[in-house]
Design a protein around this motif. Structure first.
Motif, mmCIF file in Angstrom:
data_model
loop_
_atom_site.group_PDB
_atom_site.id
_atom_site.type_symbol
_atom_site.label_atom_id
_atom_site.label_comp_id
_atom_site.label_asym_id
_atom_site.label_seq_id
_atom_site.Cartn_x
_atom_site.Cartn_y
_atom_site.Cartn_z
ATOM 1 N N THR A 1 -30.201 -40.532 -48.557
ATOM 2 C CA THR A 1 -29.835 -41.833 -49.116
ATOM 3 C C THR A 1 -28.326 -41.996 -49.197
ATOM 4 O O THR A 1 -27.783 -43.059 -48.886
ATOM 5 N N LEU A 2 -27.639 -40.936 -49.593
ATOM 6 C CA LEU A 2 -26.182 -40.991 -49.687
ATOM 7 C C LEU A 2 -25.552 -41.195 -48.314
ATOM 8 O O LEU A 2 -24.632 -42.006 -48.160
ATOM 9 N N PHE A 3 -26.037 -40.493 -47.300
ATOM 10 C CA PHE A 3 -25.500 -40.666 -45.948
ATOM 11 C C PHE A 3 -25.765 -42.074 -45.416
ATOM 12 O O PHE A 3 -24.945 -42.632 -44.695
ATOM 13 N N GLN A 4 -26.917 -42.646 -45.750
ATOM 14 C CA GLN A 4 -27.218 -44.001 -45.304
ATOM 15 C C GLN A 4 -26.351 -45.034 -46.003
ATOM 16 O O GLN A 4 -26.090 -46.106 -45.458
ATOM 17 N N ARG A 5 -25.877 -44.741 -47.209
ATOM 18 C CA ARG A 5 -25.049 -45.684 -47.951
ATOM 19 C C ARG A 5 -23.554 -45.521 -47.676
ATOM 20 O O ARG A 5 -22.752 -46.301 -48.198
ATOM 21 N N ILE A 6 -23.154 -44.543 -46.894
ATOM 22 C CA ILE A 6 -21.719 -44.327 -46.629
ATOM 23 C C ILE A 6 -21.044 -45.563 -46.077
ATOM 24 O O ILE A 6 -19.960 -45.922 -46.538
ATOM 25 N N PRO A 7 -21.616 -46.280 -45.090
ATOM 26 C CA PRO A 7 -20.935 -47.489 -44.604
ATOM 27 C C PRO A 7 -20.731 -48.547 -45.695
ATOM 28 O O PRO A 7 -19.708 -49.239 -45.713
#
Length: 89
Positions: free
Chosen positions: A79-85
């Motif tokens: 989830t954190l990697f998907q929210r980086i942008p």
């Protein structure tokens, strides 16, 4: 990134750390207290007994909860990697 967003992410990271480490720490606490009471009652003050019992309890807790804890950690990381942008932009 705004300070509010940074604090929110830090709060989520701390919650994940508590969820992952909490059950293991509680297991160690309970085993330590029980072994301490037994050692005080029997007057056997051998540190090896406490260490071995805690190691066995930690291994049992990891076998019982390891897949749940790992899935929780992987879900948070994904989830954190998907929210980086969204966090950067």
């Amino acid at each position: 990134m705004s300070p509010e967003l940074a604090l929110t992410e830090l709060r989520r990271a701390l919650e994940v750390a508590l969820w992952v480490g909490g059950p293991l720490l509680v297991t160690m606490l309970v085993v330590g207290v029980v072994v301490g009471i037994v050692q005080a009652a029997t007057q056997i003050n051998e540190p090896t007994i406490a260490f071995i019992s805690k190691a066995v309890a930690m291994t049992a807790a990891l076998f019982a909860l390891g897949s749940f804890l790992l899935a929780y950690l992987v879900d948070y990381t994904t989830t954190l990697f998907q929210r980086i942008p969204h966090l950067i932009g």
